[in-house]
Motif scaffolding. Structure first.
Motif, PDB file in Angstrom:
ATOM      1  N   ILE A  99       0.916  -1.269   0.211  1.00 33.64           N
ATOM      2  CA  ILE A  99       0.070  -0.015   0.070  1.00 33.64           C
ATOM      3  C   ILE A  99       0.929   1.321   0.047  1.00 33.64           C
ATOM      4  N   TRP A 100       0.663   2.094  -1.000  1.00 35.05           N
ATOM      5  CA  TRP A 100       1.366   3.454  -0.888  1.00 35.05           C
ATOM      6  C   TRP A 100       1.116   4.334   0.219  1.00 35.05           C
ATOM      7  N   ASP A 101       2.007   4.600   1.039  1.00 31.97           N
ATOM      8  CA  ASP A 101       1.710   5.741   2.085  1.00 31.97           C
ATOM      9  C   ASP A 101       2.891   6.722   1.919  1.00 31.97           C
ATOM     10  N   SER A 102       2.356   7.812   1.652  1.00 30.45           N
ATOM     11  CA  SER A 102       3.300   9.086   1.649  1.00 30.45           C
ATOM     12  C   SER A 102       4.167   9.275   2.856  1.00 30.45           C
ATOM     13  N   GLY A 103       3.814   9.230   4.006  1.00 28.18           N
ATOM     14  CA  GLY A 103       4.380   9.331   5.250  1.00 28.18           C
ATOM     15  C   GLY A 103       5.884   8.344   5.187  1.00 28.18           C
ATOM     16  N   MET A 104       5.414   7.055   4.848  1.00 25.38           N
ATOM     17  CA  MET A 104       6.569   6.146   4.558  1.00 25.38           C
ATOM     18  C   MET A 104       7.743   6.764   3.766  1.00 25.38           C
ATOM     19  N   PHE A 105       7.036   7.390   2.561  1.00 20.56           N
ATOM     20  CA  PHE A 105       8.101   7.794   1.521  1.00 20.56           C
ATOM     21  C   PHE A 105       8.865   8.979   1.844  1.00 20.56           C
ATOM     22  N   VAL A 106       8.372   9.825   2.658  1.00 16.96           N
ATOM     23  CA  VAL A 106       9.131  10.883   3.452  1.00 16.96           C
ATOM     24  C   VAL A 106      10.316  10.550   4.398  1.00 16.96           C
ATOM     25  N   THR A 107       9.855   9.537   5.118  1.00 15.77           N
ATOM     26  CA  THR A 107      10.623   8.967   6.333  1.00 15.77           C
ATOM     27  C   THR A 107      11.747   8.302   5.293  1.00 15.77           C
ATOM     28  N   ALA A 108      11.579   7.435   4.285  1.00 11.43           N
ATOM     29  CA  ALA A 108      12.396   6.915   3.645  1.00 11.43           C
ATOM     30  C   ALA A 108      13.595   7.867   3.098  1.00 11.43           C
ATOM     31  N   VAL A 109      13.054   8.956   2.426  1.00  8.40           N
ATOM     32  CA  VAL A 109      13.722   9.820   1.948  1.00  8.40           C
ATOM     33  C   VAL A 109      14.957  10.580   2.964  1.00  8.40           C
ATOM     34  N   PHE A 110      14.148  10.790   4.184  1.00 11.32           N
ATOM     35  CA  PHE A 110      14.927  11.581   5.468  1.00 11.32           C
ATOM     36  C   PHE A 110      16.139  10.442   5.624  1.00 11.32           C
ATOM     37  N   ILE A 111      15.663   9.221   6.126  1.00 11.96           N
ATOM     38  CA  ILE A 111      16.625   8.306   6.376  1.00 11.96           C
ATOM     39  C   ILE A 111      17.794   7.946   5.504  1.00 11.96           C
ATOM     40  N   THR A 112      17.370   8.107   4.048  1.00 13.91           N
ATOM     41  CA  THR A 112      18.409   7.720   3.152  1.00 13.91           C
ATOM     42  C   THR A 112      19.106   8.997   3.093  1.00 13.91           C
ATOM     43  N   LEU A 113      18.903  10.266   3.234  1.00 15.74           N
ATOM     44  CA  LEU A 113      19.818  11.317   3.253  1.00 15.74           C
ATOM     45  C   LEU A 113      20.844  11.277   4.368  1.00 15.74           C
ATOM     46  N   LEU A 114      20.270  10.986   5.513  1.00 10.94           N
ATOM     47  CA  LEU A 114      20.884  10.647   6.938  1.00 10.94           C
ATOM     48  C   LEU A 114      22.199   9.649   6.746  1.00 10.94           C
ATOM     49  N   LEU A 115      21.626   8.484   6.194  1.00  5.05           N
ATOM     50  CA  LEU A 115      22.930   7.530   5.873  1.00  5.05           C
ATOM     51  C   LEU A 115      23.917   7.966   4.864  1.00  5.05           C
TER      52      LEU A 115
END
Length: 134
Positions: A99-115
């Motif tokens: 299921i597409w979840d925009s909140g999960m997408f935003v979290t994934a982007v921030f975690i990716t930038l942090l990593l």
């Protein structure tokens, strides 16, 4: 402190084989618990043993020995196989369609930038150390 007392009370009840209020102490479980405590001490001693394979596998051997003790005491739960095959591949999407979840997408982007930032910082810190060691 109260949480520690509650957890230790539950832990001690489990080691005595008490499942609920008013249950008697299970002697087999107490014997198994004492045996596991002794095995734990032996594990800590054998972690620094001179024979390499003993020190590497001491924890794994201790876990297996603990299982074997409670199996011999008859305190393990039996299990039944739900499959007729010995090896079975996992099913795809067991929990349903994604299921597409925009909140999960935003979290994934921030975690990716942090990593990525963490990786770049590690590389920059490691670079001067490597130059001085050569």
């Amino acid at each position: 402190m109260l949480l520690v007392l509650q957890l230790s009370g539950t832990f001690i009840s489990g080691m005595l084989g008490i499942e609920g209020k008013g249950d008697p102490i299970d002697g087999a479980v107490v014997f198994g618990s004492i045996a596991v405590i002794i095995i734990t001490f032996i594990t800590f001693i054998t972690m620094n043993y001179k024979v390499t394979w003993v020190s590497k596998y001491s924890v794994l051997l201790s876990i297996g020995l603990g299982w074997l003790i409670f199996l011999l005491l008859g305190k393990t739960t039996s299990f039944s196989s739900h499959s007729e095959r010995l090896i079975e591949l996992p099913k795809l999407l067991v929990y349903g369609k994604p299921i597409w979840d925009s909140g999960m997408f935003v979290t994934a982007v921030f975690i990716t930038l942090l990593l990525i930032a963490n990786m770049m910082a590690s590389i920059r810190v490691k670079r001067p150390i490597k130059k001085t060691s050569d």
